[in-house]
Design a protein around this motif. Sequence first.
Motif, PDB file in Angstrom:
ATOM      1  N   ILE C 300       0.841  -1.198   0.000  1.00 32.52           N
ATOM      2  CA  ILE C 300       0.000   0.000   0.000  1.00 32.52           C
ATOM      3  C   ILE C 300       0.878   1.251   0.000  1.00 32.52           C
ATOM      4  O   ILE C 300       0.632   2.214  -0.732  1.00 32.52           O
ATOM      5  CB  ILE C 300      -0.915   0.015   1.250  1.00 32.52           C
ATOM      6  CG1 ILE C 300      -1.815  -1.211   1.288  1.00 32.52           C
ATOM      7  CG2 ILE C 300      -1.728   1.294   1.300  1.00 32.52           C
ATOM      8  CD1 ILE C 300      -2.957  -1.157   0.331  1.00 32.52           C
ATOM      9  N   ASP C 302       3.983   1.439  -1.069  1.00 31.40           N
ATOM     10  CA  ASP C 302       4.628   1.522  -2.376  1.00 31.40           C
ATOM     11  C   ASP C 302       3.685   2.126  -3.398  1.00 31.40           C
ATOM     12  O   ASP C 302       4.073   2.983  -4.190  1.00 31.40           O
ATOM     13  CB  ASP C 302       5.042   0.117  -2.842  1.00 31.40           C
ATOM     14  CG  ASP C 302       6.351  -0.329  -2.209  1.00 31.40           C
ATOM     15  OD1 ASP C 302       6.701  -1.507  -2.342  1.00 31.40           O
ATOM     16  OD2 ASP C 302       7.014   0.517  -1.592  1.00 31.40           O
ATOM     17  N   GLY C 303       2.437   1.639  -3.389  1.00 26.62           N
ATOM     18  CA  GLY C 303       1.461   2.145  -4.348  1.00 26.62           C
ATOM     19  C   GLY C 303       1.259   3.646  -4.203  1.00 26.62           C
ATOM     20  O   GLY C 303       1.209   4.380  -5.185  1.00 26.62           O
ATOM     21  N   ALA C 304       1.161   4.097  -2.955  1.00 29.38           N
ATOM     22  CA  ALA C 304       0.955   5.535  -2.736  1.00 29.38           C
ATOM     23  C   ALA C 304       2.189   6.329  -3.134  1.00 29.38           C
ATOM     24  O   ALA C 304       2.100   7.386  -3.767  1.00 29.38           O
ATOM     25  CB  ALA C 304       0.608   5.780  -1.280  1.00 29.38           C
TER      26      ALA C 304
END
Lengths: 262, 223, 416
Positions: C300, C302-304
Motif C-alpha cells: 500500500i 509503495d502504491g501511494a
Amino acid sequence: MTVVHDNLEKTEAKMSAKDVSVFYGDKKAIDEVSIDIPTEYVTAFIGPSGCGKSTFLRTLNRMNDTIPSARVEGEIALDGQDIYRSGMDVVQLRARVGMVFQKPNPFPKSIYENIAYGPKIHGLAEGKDELDAIVEKSLKRAGLWEEVKDRLQDSGTALSGGQQQRLCIARAIAVDPEVILMDEPCSALDPIATAKIEELIAELNGRYAIVIVTHSMQQAARVSQRTAFFHLGKMVEYGRTSDIFTNPHEKRTQDYITGRYG
Amino acid sequence: MHEHTVKAFDEDITRLRGLIAEMGGLSEAAIARSLEALVKGDDELADKVIKADKKIDALESEIDKLSVRIIALRAPMADDLREVIAALKIAGVVERIGDYSKNIAKASKEIGGNRKQFEPLTLLPAMAEVAAEMVHDVLTAYAARDAELAREVIATDEKVDAFYNSIFRNLVSHMVENPSTISSAAQMLFIARNLERIGDHATNVAEMVHFAATGNYPPDEDG
Amino acid sequence: MTERIATTRTPAFEARLKKRYAAERRFKAIGLTAILFSIAVLVFLLATMTFNGIGGFQRVELRVPVDFAEAGIAVDPAAMQQPGALATLEAQGLRDVVQFYAQQELGEDAAEELGAQAWRDVAAAVIADPAILRSDVTFSLPASADLASGYESEGSQEMQALATRLAEQGQIEKNFDGGFLTRSDATNPQQVGIWGALKGSMLTMIVTLLLAFPIGVLAALYLEEYAPKNKWTDFIELSINNLAAVPSIIFGLLGLAVFLAVFPNLRSAPLIGGMTLALMTMPVIVISGRNAIKAVPPSIRDGALAVGASPVQVVFHHVLPLALPGILTGTIIGMARALGETAPLLMIGMRAFVATPPDDFTSPATVLPMQIFLWSDEIDRGFVERTSAAIIVLLLFLLVMNGLAIYLRNKFEKTW
C-alpha cells in the motif's frame, strides 16, 4: 562490459542512465549500468532471479530511497536532468515516472477514489467535473472503463486480479506521467488477463516511455522492441528484441534465453 | 556445449540430429548405389534404389513432425530456433537429393546397348563421389554446427560444376558422332544433370548450416 | 494375483488413526471447556453484581400525603422560577408542613425517622409545578438511614419493629430510586447518588483520551514510519514496553511529584487525574499502534509513493486509516484500564469526599472506582447495596465506552 548491438536506430532518450551502481550497505547490487530509455519503444529487462533488474528499475523513480541502506552512484537523467541531484523533488519525479507493481495493489478505496487520488494530491483538476473527466480518460486508456463505469463507487479490491492490475495502470496514467515502469506486472495473473495487459502495453506504446521487467522471455519477446539482459548486477547485452532472441551476441545471453542457464 | 536445464529438450534436439544424420546417410548410399547400378548395368540394383527412396521420404515426414513439436512445446530461442528451422529445410532438401538418386537409377535402366562405349561412364563415378562427399560433409557440419566446414562445401561445388561441363561437352560430341546413341546419351546427360543438382542442393544445405551456426548466411563469393 | 491390502489400512495405521482422532477430540473438548468456564465466570460475576446491586437502585420511602391547600403555603408562581425559590419555600415553613403531615399520617415515632432532607423533594416538586399548591399530593419521601436498615431486618430491634408496623399499614415501601443517578455523594446512604462520580469519571476520561490518543498515535507513527533503525530507537521501544508494565500506583507518585507541584491548587481535579491516567495509557496505545501500523502491507505504501504521495500523505491518507482499527482496539483496552484505576488517583488526592458534581475540569471531583472504594469502606449497612449499584453503573459506563469504540472501529474496518 555491456555489448550494445550496433544496428540500432538513433532515438532520443527520455531517461538515460550512466555508469549507475547501486549498493545495499557494502554489497554491490548493480555494477555500472548505462542505458537509454526512449519513448518510442517498449524496453524489456530480462535476466535470472537476483540479477538486479528490479533493483535497477526502482532507481529510475527513486523508489530505492525507501530502503535505508541503499546507495546509488552514477547519473540518471530524465529529459537531461539528473534525478538524484539535491534540488530534485522526489514527489514530482514520481508523478512523472509512474510504477506498476508485481502484485496488484489498489488502495482499499472505491475505484473512483483510486484513480482520483493522484490527481487530487498533485492538484491536476479544478473541480469535480475535471476530476471526473480525468478518471474516465484514465480508465478508458487502461481499457477498464466499459467494465466498471457503472460501479465506480465499488471497492477497488473487489475486482478480479487482471482488473485490479489494469486499475493500477489507470492509476499510474491518471497523473499524466511521461514514463511508466512495470515490475513483472503479469506474474500474478492468468493467461487471459496477461494477454489483455500485453495488448494494453501495445496501445500505450509511443505515448509513454515504458520499461517492463519480466521473468517470461516470451512476454519480453511479445511486448518489447528493445531488450536488455541483466546478469549478476551487470547489463550484459542490449539490442533489438528480435535480434536478442534470434541471434544474441553474448554466450551468457544465449545460455539464458535457450534455457541452458544453471 | 552447456546442456539445457530441461533434459527432454536436449533429448529432442539429439533425436532431431539423429534423424537428419540417418536421412543423410541413406541419401549418400543412394547416390553410391545408383552409380553402381549405372556402371554395372545392374537393373535389379536400380530397382532396389528406387524402392529405398520411400524410406527417405518417410524420414522427412518424421523430421517435420518432430520439428513442429519442438517449436510448439519447447519455444526454442536463438541458436536452438535456428537449428530447428534449418533441420526442417534440410530435410526437404535431402529428400530431393534422394529423389535425384532415384531418377539416376531410373535413367540407368533406360540405357540400352553397350554402355561401356561411353567415355563419361568413367567420369560420372568420380563426379558422384565428389557430390556424395559434399552431402556427407555438409551433414557433418550440421551436426557439429561447423560454419567453416559448411563454407568449404560451398567451395567444392565448383568441382561438381566443372565435371558437369566436361561431361556435357563429351556427350554432345559423342551424340554428334554417333546419332544412334542419342537416346542413351540423353539419359546420361540427365544423370549428369541430376548429380550437378545434388551438388547445388548440398550447397543450399551448407548455407542453412552456416545460418544455424552463426545467424548469418555465408558471404557471397561468386554469385 | 493376491489382493494387496492398500497401504493406508494396515492395523498399525488404524491404531495411529484412532489415536489421532482421540487427540483431536480431546483438544476440542479442552478448548470448549475453557470457553465454557470463562463464560460461567462472567455470568457468575454479572449475576452476583446484578443481584446485589438491584437493591442499590431502590430506597426505602414513607408515604406522606400533604394537603397544600390546607397548609396554606402561598407563593407566587413566577417566583418559583427564580434561583431563590428554595429559600422562599423554606421561609414559608415548608419543612414544618411536611413534618406535620408526616406525624399526622405515620405517628410521631415514624415521623422522627423521616429523612432529614426529605422536605427538599417536596420543594423540588413545588418548584417544578406550583399548581400543586392548590391540591393535596401524596409523596413518597426517603426514610432515615436507621429506619431503612430496620426495613432490611438489620440494625436496632426498635427500628425493625417500627418498620414492620409501617409495612403492615402499607406506609413504607422500597421504590426505584431514580435520584441515585442524579445526586452526588453524601453521608446518608439514602441520599447518596452516583452522578458526581460519574461526571467526574467522564471528565477525567475526556482529559485522558484527549492527551493519550494523539500523543500515543503520533508517537507510534513516528517510531514506525520516520525513525531510523538504530540503538536509540531500540532503547525507546524497550522503554515504552517497560512503561506499559509499570504498576499504576507509580504513575500516581509521578502525578503527585510533577503535576501537583506545577498546579498545587488543582488537587483532585479531573485535569490532574486525566493527565496522570494519560501517562499510564499512552504506552499501551503506542504499542498497539505500532503493531497496527506494522501490519499495514508495504504494497500500500509503495502504491501511494509511486503515485507521487509525499511521506506525510502516505501516512495520513493510507497508513493511518488502515491502522485505525488496530489503534482503536489498543485505545479501548487502555481506556478501560484507566477507567477502573484507583491507585494512581489515590496518590493525587482524588479520594476526598466531594458532595457536588464537578463544574469543570478544574473543580474537585472523584471517579467511579474511587467512589466504590470509599462507599465500601463505610460502616453504615445501607452502603453495601449502593456499592454494588455503583459497580453496575461502572460496568455499564465501560460497556457504553467500549461499544462506541467498537462501532468506530467497525466503521473504519477495511479489507486490503
